[in-house]
Design a protein around this motif. Structure first.
Motif, PDB file in Angstrom:
ATOM      1  N   LEU A  19       0.752  -1.303   0.003  1.00  0.00           N
ATOM      2  CA  LEU A  19      -0.084  -0.022   0.148  1.00  0.00           C
ATOM      3  C   LEU A  19       0.709   1.057   0.121  1.00  0.00           C
ATOM      4  O   LEU A  19       0.515   2.416  -0.658  1.00  0.00           O
ATOM      5  N   ALA A  20       1.928   1.493   0.923  1.00  0.00           N
ATOM      6  CA  ALA A  20       2.683   2.450   0.905  1.00  0.00           C
ATOM      7  C   ALA A  20       3.396   2.674  -0.620  1.00  0.00           C
ATOM      8  O   ALA A  20       3.675   3.822  -0.734  1.00  0.00           O
ATOM      9  N   LYS A  21       3.746   1.759  -1.326  1.00  0.00           N
ATOM     10  CA  LYS A  21       4.773   1.812  -2.512  1.00  0.00           C
ATOM     11  C   LYS A  21       3.605   2.215  -3.424  1.00  0.00           C
ATOM     12  O   LYS A  21       3.800   3.098  -4.280  1.00  0.00           O
ATOM     13  N   HIS A  22       2.294   1.707  -3.498  1.00  0.00           N
ATOM     14  CA  HIS A  22       1.431   2.097  -4.612  1.00  0.00           C
ATOM     15  C   HIS A  22       0.375   2.902  -4.563  1.00  0.00           C
ATOM     16  O   HIS A  22       0.040   3.585  -5.465  1.00  0.00           O
ATOM     17  N   LYS A  24       1.311   5.934  -2.566  1.00  0.00           N
ATOM     18  CA  LYS A  24       2.006   6.925  -2.187  1.00  0.00           C
ATOM     19  C   LYS A  24       1.497   7.468  -0.697  1.00  0.00           C
ATOM     20  O   LYS A  24       1.318   8.715  -0.735  1.00  0.00           O
ATOM     21  N   CYS A  25       1.517   6.450   0.304  1.00  0.00           N
ATOM     22  CA  CYS A  25       1.122   7.083   1.509  1.00  0.00           C
ATOM     23  C   CYS A  25       2.205   7.968   2.276  1.00  0.00           C
ATOM     24  O   CYS A  25       3.416   7.779   2.051  1.00  0.00           O
ATOM     25  N   ALA A  26       1.546   9.175   2.727  1.00  0.00           N
ATOM     26  CA  ALA A  26       2.758  10.267   3.018  1.00  0.00           C
ATOM     27  C   ALA A  26       2.729  10.137   4.718  1.00  0.00           C
ATOM     28  O   ALA A  26       3.728  10.828   5.257  1.00  0.00           O
ATOM     29  N   SER A  27       1.787   9.536   5.363  1.00  0.00           N
ATOM     30  CA  SER A  27       1.655   9.477   6.798  1.00  0.00           C
ATOM     31  C   SER A  27       1.206   8.240   7.345  1.00  0.00           C
ATOM     32  O   SER A  27       0.625   7.557   6.468  1.00  0.00           O
ATOM     33  N   ARG A  28       1.729   8.112   8.507  1.00  0.00           N
ATOM     34  CA  ARG A  28       1.199   6.966   9.313  1.00  0.00           C
ATOM     35  C   ARG A  28      -0.206   6.768   9.572  1.00  0.00           C
ATOM     36  O   ARG A  28      -0.893   5.497   9.213  1.00  0.00           O
ATOM     37  N   ASP A  29      -0.909   7.763   9.572  1.00  0.00           N
ATOM     38  CA  ASP A  29      -2.326   7.924   9.574  1.00  0.00           C
ATOM     39  C   ASP A  29      -2.985   7.357   8.336  1.00  0.00           C
ATOM     40  O   ASP A  29      -3.993   6.515   8.489  1.00  0.00           O
ATOM     41  N   ASP A  30      -2.497   8.037   7.210  1.00  0.00           N
ATOM     42  CA  ASP A  30      -2.991   7.590   5.879  1.00  0.00           C
ATOM     43  C   ASP A  30      -2.560   5.736   5.733  1.00  0.00           C
ATOM     44  O   ASP A  30      -3.766   5.317   5.247  1.00  0.00           O
ATOM     45  N   PRO A  54       8.895   5.132   9.624  1.00  0.00           N
ATOM     46  CA  PRO A  54      10.337   5.838   9.083  1.00  0.00           C
ATOM     47  C   PRO A  54      10.506   5.518   7.709  1.00  0.00           C
ATOM     48  O   PRO A  54      11.594   6.411   7.164  1.00  0.00           O
ATOM     49  N   GLN A  55      10.136   4.556   7.103  1.00  0.00           N
ATOM     50  CA  GLN A  55      10.329   4.477   5.716  1.00  0.00           C
ATOM     51  C   GLN A  55       9.346   5.040   4.759  1.00  0.00           C
ATOM     52  O   GLN A  55       9.556   4.840   3.583  1.00  0.00           O
ATOM     53  N   LEU A  56       8.269   5.539   5.383  1.00  0.00           N
ATOM     54  CA  LEU A  56       7.197   6.015   4.244  1.00  0.00           C
ATOM     55  C   LEU A  56       7.880   6.903   3.433  1.00  0.00           C
ATOM     56  O   LEU A  56       7.417   6.762   2.032  1.00  0.00           O
ATOM     57  N   PRO A  57       8.413   8.061   3.458  1.00  0.00           N
ATOM     58  CA  PRO A  57       9.200   9.039   2.688  1.00  0.00           C
ATOM     59  C   PRO A  57       9.796   8.030   1.441  1.00  0.00           C
ATOM     60  O   PRO A  57       9.912   8.445   0.396  1.00  0.00           O
ATOM     61  N   ILE A  58      10.494   6.863   1.981  1.00  0.00           N
ATOM     62  CA  ILE A  58      11.326   6.379   0.946  1.00  0.00           C
ATOM     63  C   ILE A  58      10.306   5.387   0.163  1.00  0.00           C
ATOM     64  O   ILE A  58      10.542   5.329  -1.161  1.00  0.00           O
ATOM     65  N   ALA A  59       9.207   4.713   0.813  1.00  0.00           N
ATOM     66  CA  ALA A  59       8.357   3.699  -0.236  1.00  0.00           C
ATOM     67  C   ALA A  59       7.708   4.751  -1.252  1.00  0.00           C
ATOM     68  O   ALA A  59       7.254   4.196  -2.167  1.00  0.00           O
TER      69      ALA A  59
END
Length: 60
Positions: A19-22, A24-30, A54-59
């Motif tokens: 989900l984070a990769k596809h 484009k989640c920007a936050s933990r809450d999303d 911590p990896q969300l901006p990277i993903a």
């Protein structure tokens, strides 16, 4: 932690990465909200989102 809980958490973790990769989640809450929409319990979604935060901006 029981085997079922462990399996659920692993499944949630794998789905969270996708989900984070596809999406484009920007936050933990999303990410947590998306996981809960997929049917994961609130606590499992929260723990997983916190672990991946911590990896969300990277993903994305």
């Amino acid at each position: 932690m029981t085997q079922a809980q462990s399996t659920t958490h692993l499944s949630c973790f794998i789905e969270a990465i996708a989900l984070a990769k596809h999406t484009k989640c920007a936050s933990r809450d999303d990410l947590q909200a998306l996981l809960q929409q997929k049917g994961y319990e609130e606590i499992v979604a929260l723990n997983t989102a916190e672990e991946l935060e911590p990896q969300l901006p990277i993903a994305s």
